[in-house]
Design an enzyme around this catalytic site. Structure first.
Site, PDB file in Angstrom:
ATOM      1  CG  ASP A   1     -57.198 -67.319 -72.448  1.00 20.66           C
ATOM      2  OD1 ASP A   1     -58.155 -67.651 -73.171  1.00 20.66           O
ATOM      3  OD2 ASP A   1     -57.209 -66.311 -71.717  1.00 20.66           O
TER       4      ASP A   1
ATOM      5  CE  LYS B   1     -62.931 -64.737 -70.936  1.00 21.03           C
ATOM      6  NZ  LYS B   1     -61.701 -63.970 -70.765  1.00 21.03           N
TER       7      LYS B   1
ATOM      8  CD  GLN C   1     -60.131 -61.141 -68.911  1.00 21.10           C
ATOM      9  OE1 GLN C   1     -60.693 -62.226 -68.892  1.00 21.10           O
ATOM     10  NE2 GLN C   1     -60.004 -60.440 -70.032  1.00 21.10           N
TER      11      GLN C   1
END
Ligand code: NAP
Length: 280
Positions: A137, A70, A114
């Site tokens: 996200d 990322k 994460q």
């Protein structure tokens, strides 16, 4: 499930397709080039570069790889990124404080926690602390709600990647029969909502679906996110269907997906291969 021909009629002989590969790298390159141009345009008109903040707890090698990927992707398109790492045994409140301070930091545009988190941390509580407008996200209840209501918001990345891949290949969705196998928060549910917004006729299958083969055989576009190696074979795929295999599994024979690619070759019109270099 009987043998299906190109029209999905059991009993008639089917035709052989030269199954094409849907190249996710090409779709990603096109997307990155569009994002890079947008960032450049913003900078030229006096805006500051967007900043992504990633949070990683522990040192799971797969998670470290995802986070590195990322940051690299950000650098390629001119997005700045910062990282906050914690030991695996960190106290939940310490992670919560970090999220809250990133929420308040006006220079930070996106926050990515994460997953998975170590067992002792309440992932749902921590995810819900992320400011919905920075929740890149798309995992907060607010963004899930916005998605279901068709409001503007942030949707989870894998479903958006699936749509970007289909769009890259101009695969029509409107009015077509799309079957999604899986109903997880991360993939199945949001991709079904995005497909419905695009006027596809969506069927969602899951572990209690009675006849997975016949449901899947109705699909012009079949999206598999079941997390079961090679669940989908010859008898699940209608002739000429487009298959997106989201699953990824490390096995003794290497990386495999939820689709038995060899079994559906010649039957599917196109299929997304399991990525070789990275797992996400
Ligand atoms: P998940 O949370 O485990 O959900 C799996 C879903 O599949 C559930 O809804 C489950 O049904 C359904 N299912 C399981 N076995 C089934 C069966 N035999 N028949 C029909 N449905 C079945 O998994 P996920 O997070 O959505 O991930 C799915 C796969 O995608 C995994 O392999 C994961 O590693 C991969 N993944 C890839 C990416 C990527 O970027 N490529 C990103 C995320 C995930 P129930 O709801 O009834 O239990």
């Amino acid at each position: 499930v009987g043998r299906l021909n190109v029209y999905g009629i059991p009993g008639l002989p089917g035709i052989q397709h030269e199954t094409k590969s849907l190249d996710g790298n090409a779709a990603a390159a096109a997307l990155k080039s569009r994002v890079a141009k947008e960032v450049k345009r913003g900078l030229a008109s006096g805006e500051s570069a967007p900043v992504l903040a990633t949070i990683l707890v522990g040192n799971d090698p797969a998670s470290e790889t995802y986070v590195d990927t990322k940051h690299r992707a950000c650098a390629e398109v001119g997005i700045e990124s910062v990282h906050q790492g914690f030991e695996a045994d960190v106290a939940e409140d310490e992670v919560a404080e970090c999220i809250e301070s990133l929420n308040c930091d006006p220079s930070v545009s996106g926050i990515l926690l994460q997953l998975p988190l170590p067992q002792h941390l309440d992932a749902r509580r921590l995810l819900e602390l992320v400011d919905p407008d920075k929740d890149v996200d798309g995992l907060t209840a607010v963004n899930m709600g916005r998605l279901l209501q068709g409001q503007e918001g942030l949707a989870p990345c894998t479903p958006r990647g699936i749509l970007a891949l289909l769009d890259h290949y101009d695969i029509e969705l409107e009015g077509r029969s799309v079957v999604v196998v899986g109903r997880s928060q991360l993939v199945g549910k949001p991709v079904s909502a995005l497909l419905t917004q695009r006027n596809a006729t969506v069927t969602v299958c899951h572990s209690r679906t009675r006849d997975l083969g016949s449901e899947c055989c109705r699909a012009s576009v079949l999206i598999i996110a079941a997390g079961r190696p090679k669940l989908i074979g010859h008898d699940h795929v209608r002739h000429g269907a487009v298959v997106v295999d989201v699953g990824i599994h490390r096995t003794a024979e290497g990386l495999v997906g939820d689709v038995d690619v060899e079994a559906v070759r010649g039957r599917a019109q196109a299929i997304s291969p399991v990525p070789e270099a990275s797992a996400r």
